[in-house]
Scaffold this active site. Structure first.
Site: not given
Length: 167
Positions: A37, A65-66, A128
């Site tokens: 990742k 990269l969201k 999260t």
């Protein structure tokens, strides 16, 4: 019990570090892990070349990269990131169904240009690090579990291949 091959495919090693550490980890993990990742910090420091370098070493790459912006920008960013060779790319479900659909268009355009497999999109539901009070702080009153389910449904309905959600 997983076979060695199944284990290699099931684990994603987070390269949330600098380039030298990432290269060292990749060298030590070649043949033992199949996925890495690459997060924002490493990608922004090194650019698309770090994705290509990991691919050249035989790894599949989850580019985390969201992405979250207006649909036009996300479409272009997904296309560019896909052209780097990312196998999976993360976007935010909070960006709207139009943004997720635009991301899918960008991934499909890159696949045509590359003449290969399309980068898979995974949508972040709720970060999260967020809890119920964090959601309320930004104006989301719905219970956390319901918000995750709502965003997951929205994203998949708009073309996301998968969802990332906190347990």
């Amino acid at each position: 019990m997983l076979s060695d091959d199944e284990a290699r495919e099931s684990i994603i090693i987070a390269l949330d570090c600098d380039r030298d550490t990432a290269i060292d980890l990749a060298t030590r993990l070649q043949g033992k892990a199949r996925w890495v990742k690459v997060g924002m910090t490493l990608f922004y420091a090194e650019g698309p070349s770090i994705v290509r370098e990991m691919r050249d070493r035989g790894f599949k790459v989850f580019l985390d990269l969201k992405l979250h912006d207006i649909p036009f920008q996300v479409r272009g960013a997904v296309e560019s990131a896909s052209l780097s060779g990312a196998d999976i790319l993360s976007i935010h479900a909070l960006g709207s169904s139009a943004m997720v659909a635009a991301a899918r268009e960008g991934a499909e355009a890159a696949a045509k240009e590359r003449g290969g497999k399309r980068t898979q999109l995974v949508s972040i539901s709720v970060l999260t690090s967020m809890d119920q009070s964090s959601l309320e702080e930004i104006g989301i009153e719905r219970p956390l579990k319901e918000e995750v389910a709502r965003l997951a449904s929205l994203a998949v309905g708009a073309g996301s291949d998968g969802i990332v959600c906190s347990p």
